[in-house]
Scaffold this motif. Structure first.
Motif, PDB file in Angstrom:
ATOM      1  N   ASP A 393      -3.686  -8.933  -2.515  1.00  0.00           N
ATOM      2  CA  ASP A 393      -2.307  -9.415  -2.531  1.00  0.00           C
ATOM      3  C   ASP A 393      -1.434  -8.487  -3.380  1.00  0.00           C
ATOM      4  O   ASP A 393      -1.706  -8.303  -4.573  1.00  0.00           O
ATOM      5  N   PRO A 394      -0.384  -7.890  -2.810  1.00  0.00           N
ATOM      6  CA  PRO A 394       0.466  -6.981  -3.585  1.00  0.00           C
ATOM      7  C   PRO A 394       1.212  -7.655  -4.729  1.00  0.00           C
ATOM      8  O   PRO A 394       1.705  -6.963  -5.621  1.00  0.00           O
ATOM      9  N   GLN A 395       1.314  -8.980  -4.708  1.00  0.00           N
ATOM     10  CA  GLN A 395       1.931  -9.651  -5.853  1.00  0.00           C
ATOM     11  C   GLN A 395       1.049  -9.569  -7.088  1.00  0.00           C
ATOM     12  O   GLN A 395       1.533  -9.700  -8.214  1.00  0.00           O
ATOM     13  N   HIS A 396      -0.242  -9.369  -6.892  1.00  0.00           N
ATOM     14  CA  HIS A 396      -1.172  -9.328  -8.022  1.00  0.00           C
ATOM     15  C   HIS A 396      -1.266  -7.939  -8.638  1.00  0.00           C
ATOM     16  O   HIS A 396      -1.532  -7.799  -9.832  1.00  0.00           O
ATOM     17  N   ALA A 397      -1.086  -6.908  -7.820  1.00  0.00           N
ATOM     18  CA  ALA A 397      -1.141  -5.533  -8.316  1.00  0.00           C
ATOM     19  C   ALA A 397      -0.337  -4.655  -7.373  1.00  0.00           C
ATOM     20  O   ALA A 397      -0.561  -4.680  -6.157  1.00  0.00           O
ATOM     21  N   PRO A 398       0.607  -3.873  -7.892  1.00  0.00           N
ATOM     22  CA  PRO A 398       1.476  -3.095  -6.998  1.00  0.00           C
ATOM     23  C   PRO A 398       0.731  -2.080  -6.154  1.00  0.00           C
ATOM     24  O   PRO A 398       1.138  -1.791  -5.024  1.00  0.00           O
ATOM     25  N   ASP A 399      -0.390  -1.529  -6.670  1.00  0.00           N
ATOM     26  CA  ASP A 399      -1.096  -0.533  -5.871  1.00  0.00           C
ATOM     27  C   ASP A 399      -1.967  -1.155  -4.790  1.00  0.00           C
ATOM     28  O   ASP A 399      -2.667  -0.438  -4.060  1.00  0.00           O
ATOM     29  N   ALA A 400      -1.912  -2.498  -4.658  1.00  0.00           N
ATOM     30  CA  ALA A 400      -2.589  -3.149  -3.532  1.00  0.00           C
ATOM     31  C   ALA A 400      -2.020  -2.686  -2.198  1.00  0.00           C
ATOM     32  O   ALA A 400      -2.702  -2.770  -1.164  1.00  0.00           O
ATOM     33  N   PHE A 401      -0.797  -2.171  -2.189  1.00  0.00           N
ATOM     34  CA  PHE A 401      -0.219  -1.640  -0.953  1.00  0.00           C
ATOM     35  C   PHE A 401      -1.030  -0.453  -0.416  1.00  0.00           C
ATOM     36  O   PHE A 401      -0.889  -0.090   0.752  1.00  0.00           O
ATOM     37  N   ALA A 402      -1.850   0.157  -1.266  1.00  0.00           N
ATOM     38  CA  ALA A 402      -2.672   1.288  -0.831  1.00  0.00           C
ATOM     39  C   ALA A 402      -4.061   0.868  -0.360  1.00  0.00           C
ATOM     40  O   ALA A 402      -4.810   1.697   0.165  1.00  0.00           O
ATOM     41  N   ASP A 403      -4.412  -0.402  -0.540  1.00  0.00           N
ATOM     42  CA  ASP A 403      -5.749  -0.875  -0.164  1.00  0.00           C
ATOM     43  C   ASP A 403      -5.702  -1.408   1.264  1.00  0.00           C
ATOM     44  O   ASP A 403      -5.700  -2.618   1.512  1.00  0.00           O
ATOM     45  N   VAL A 404      -5.664  -0.495   2.213  1.00  0.00           N
ATOM     46  CA  VAL A 404      -5.398  -0.817   3.615  1.00  0.00           C
ATOM     47  C   VAL A 404      -6.708  -1.062   4.370  1.00  0.00           C
ATOM     48  O   VAL A 404      -7.626  -0.238   4.328  1.00  0.00           O
ATOM     49  N   ARG A 405      -6.746  -2.184   5.073  1.00  0.00           N
ATOM     50  CA  ARG A 405      -7.882  -2.519   5.918  1.00  0.00           C
ATOM     51  C   ARG A 405      -7.630  -2.132   7.374  1.00  0.00           C
ATOM     52  O   ARG A 405      -8.536  -1.726   8.085  1.00  0.00           O
ATOM     53  N   MET A 406      -6.389  -2.267   7.821  1.00  0.00           N
ATOM     54  CA  MET A 406      -6.064  -1.977   9.218  1.00  0.00           C
ATOM     55  C   MET A 406      -4.588  -1.605   9.330  1.00  0.00           C
ATOM     56  O   MET A 406      -3.745  -2.169   8.632  1.00  0.00           O
ATOM     57  N   THR A 407      -4.302  -0.654  10.212  1.00  0.00           N
ATOM     58  CA  THR A 407      -2.926  -0.252  10.516  1.00  0.00           C
ATOM     59  C   THR A 407      -2.732  -0.318  12.022  1.00  0.00           C
ATOM     60  O   THR A 407      -3.538   0.240  12.781  1.00  0.00           O
ATOM     61  N   VAL A 408      -1.652  -0.983  12.446  1.00  0.00           N
ATOM     62  CA  VAL A 408      -1.375  -1.167  13.868  1.00  0.00           C
ATOM     63  C   VAL A 408       0.061  -0.746  14.150  1.00  0.00           C
ATOM     64  O   VAL A 408       0.979  -1.145  13.431  1.00  0.00           O
ATOM     65  N   ARG A 409       0.239   0.060  15.184  1.00  0.00           N
ATOM     66  CA  ARG A 409       1.590   0.443  15.611  1.00  0.00           C
ATOM     67  C   ARG A 409       1.768   0.088  17.079  1.00  0.00           C
ATOM     68  O   ARG A 409       0.993   0.527  17.935  1.00  0.00           O
ATOM     69  N   ASP A 410       2.777  -0.700  17.377  1.00  0.00           N
ATOM     70  CA  ASP A 410       3.067  -1.112  18.758  1.00  0.00           C
ATOM     71  C   ASP A 410       1.825  -1.683  19.445  1.00  0.00           C
ATOM     72  O   ASP A 410       1.597  -1.456  20.643  1.00  0.00           O
ATOM     73  N   GLY A 411       1.028  -2.415  18.677  1.00  0.00           N
ATOM     74  CA  GLY A 411      -0.172  -3.025  19.228  1.00  0.00           C
ATOM     75  C   GLY A 411      -1.368  -2.106  19.337  1.00  0.00           C
ATOM     76  O   GLY A 411      -2.449  -2.529  19.755  1.00  0.00           O
ATOM     77  N   VAL A 412      -1.219  -0.839  18.966  1.00  0.00           N
ATOM     78  CA  VAL A 412      -2.323   0.125  18.995  1.00  0.00           C
ATOM     79  C   VAL A 412      -2.917   0.223  17.593  1.00  0.00           C
ATOM     80  O   VAL A 412      -2.188   0.470  16.620  1.00  0.00           O
ATOM     81  N   VAL A 413      -4.200   0.031  17.474  1.00  0.00           N
ATOM     82  CA  VAL A 413      -4.866   0.143  16.172  1.00  0.00           C
ATOM     83  C   VAL A 413      -4.997   1.626  15.825  1.00  0.00           C
ATOM     84  O   VAL A 413      -5.708   2.379  16.493  1.00  0.00           O
ATOM     85  N   LEU A 414      -4.284   2.034  14.772  1.00  0.00           N
ATOM     86  CA  LEU A 414      -4.320   3.417  14.326  1.00  0.00           C
ATOM     87  C   LEU A 414      -5.421   3.664  13.305  1.00  0.00           C
ATOM     88  O   LEU A 414      -5.933   4.787  13.186  1.00  0.00           O
ATOM     89  N   TYR A 415      -5.744   2.624  12.545  1.00  0.00           N
ATOM     90  CA  TYR A 415      -6.787   2.752  11.525  1.00  0.00           C
ATOM     91  C   TYR A 415      -7.443   1.404  11.347  1.00  0.00           C
ATOM     92  O   TYR A 415      -6.767   0.371  11.293  1.00  0.00           O
TER      93      TYR A 415
END
Length: 422
Positions: A393-415
């Motif tokens: 949760d990014p509310q708990h630690a600001p660098d949580a924004f870097a702890d990425v599990r999945m990235t999706v663009r326009d419904g396509v899984v990029l990561y």
């Protein structure tokens, strides 16, 4: 033999189509996560985000969102979900991005994933690269040969006459790229117009170019800067400025730029009055705090100097945020070889930005600034199916924004951290 050749060509064409078919958008649902629809809205606990046909079909508490059969379900327990991130300052200038038409598609896909989409970026704004490179890469992404984020670019930058920055002279010589310097108002206006009409999404001016001793920083003539900016604005495109020092800031502001591509630690402390001036001119700021830390340490300067310089940049970010100025997230990745975003988030938080301000810099602010707010920047029904699944949760630690599990663009899984790279 003559009769066989058309058949072989046809088979080769079919094979090429199969190899270059676009990555398919998936119907998928992230279920049971804490969802952040936007920086201004309260998070939704135990929520579902449903993507159908590349767009957001529903966002809400799990009990209110029906997931159709056949939809890929991603367990969001313990995770947080936001809309896709923008990186508003990168450089797609190094291999494999130079002359991308000559590079295998898999190598480009892998590089985009490892350097950018694995950190949550669904949109990149390249703000200075070699002529035509990013437009060519963007075309390969659009045609489905390469899987990657939305790509925006300013194409080639604008340097003052005799002002090619000292740190890119070797690159310019090696690649034999045409000079990016502009000496006259007419040349500046003409090239800006040509680049935009060829597909550039904005312009980038070095209003303060670092040229080395004895001068140090060379400011761009204001009339030339204004000609570039006016040409961009005539086409509805933004203008970025690399300011470096106070003289560069003054040229940037007076010429009407839209975005400062960096803080300017050499300019000293920003007062509330100066921030109010930036805000009145509707000028946004990209902090790039990690850049200064990395560059100074590379030069082996004393730790006290590093801390003072980075601290000056952080003061400018703090003043900008406190004054209600718009801040856009950006890393200068591609110029620096740091793609991991943990440090940038920590430095932004140490400058006084809270989680919602950082999230805005990644989402709503760039979508608004670059005129895509009706399509991207929030998780809302009908908007693009761009999202990031975070481990914490990014509310708990600001660098949580870097702890990425999945990235999706326009419904396509990029990561997808759970799926090994090919």
């Amino acid at each position: 033999m003559q009769a066989i050749r058309p058949t072989l060509r046809a088979l080769a064409g079919i094979a090429l189509i199969c190899l270059t078919a676009p990555a398919a958008a998936q119907d998928l649902a992230i279920v049971g996560a804490r969802v952040y629809p936007s920086p201004e809205e309260a998070p939704i606990d135990d929520a579902t985000v449903l993507i159908h046909d590349g767009r957001i079909a529903a966002v809400g508490p799990r009990r209110t969102v029906k997931v159709p059969r056949g939809v890929r379900i991603v367990d969001g327990k313990g995770a947080s979900v936001t809309t896709g991130f923008w990186n508003s300052h990168v450089h797609l200038i190094e291999p494999p991005f130079h002359q991308p038409d000559t590079v295998p598609a898999a190598a480009l896909t892998d590089a985009l994933r490892e350097r950018f989409t694995r950190w949550g970026f669904t949109t990149l704004f390249d703000i200075a690269s070699l002529p035509g490179d990013v437009r060519a890469l963007r075309a390969r992404v659009a045609h489905g040969e390469v899987t990657g984020p939305q790509l925006l670019t300013v194409d080639m930058p604008f340097y003052p006459e005799h002002g090619t920055p000292i740190y890119v002279r070797e690159l310019w010589a090696q690649t034999k790229a045409p000079s990016a310097e502009v000496a006259t108002v007419e040349a500046a206006r003409s090239r800006a117009t040509t680049q935009i009409e060829a597909g550039a999404d904005g312009v980038k001016l070095f209003t303060g170019a670092i040229v080395g001793k004895p001068q140090g920083v060379l400011p761009m003539r204001e009339d030339i800067a204004r000609a570039v900016v006016d040409a961009a604005h005539a086409h509805g495109k933004p203008a970025f400025a690399h300011p470096t020092d106070q003289a560069g800031l003054e040229v940037a502001i007076d010429s009407g730029v839209d975005v400062l591509a960096h803080t300017a630690p050499e300019a000293g402390e920003w007062s509330p009055a100066f921030v109010a001036r930036l805000k009145a001119e509707d000028i946004a700021l990209v902090p790039t705090l990690t850049l200064f830390d990395v560059e100074l340490r590379r030069e082996n300067v004393p730790e006290t100097v590093v801390q003072r310089f980075v601290g000056s940049a952080q003061q400018q970010v703090k003043a900008m945020a406190a004054g209600g100025g718009q801040i856009l997230f950006g890393t200068d990745a591609g110029y620096i070889h740091v793609y991991d975003t943990h440090q940038e988030y920590r430095l932004m938080a140490a400058a006084g930005m809270d989680w919602s301000q950082i999230l805005a810099s990644l989402t709503t602010a760039p979508a608004q600034r670059f005129k895509q707010a009706t399509q991207r920047g929030r998780l809302a029904k009908g908007l693009a199916g761009d999202l990031v699944v975070l481990d914490t949760d990014p509310q708990h630690a600001p660098d949580a924004f870097a702890d990425v599990r999945m990235t999706v663009r326009d419904g396509v899984v990029l990561y997808d951290a759970g799926t090994p790279a090919d």
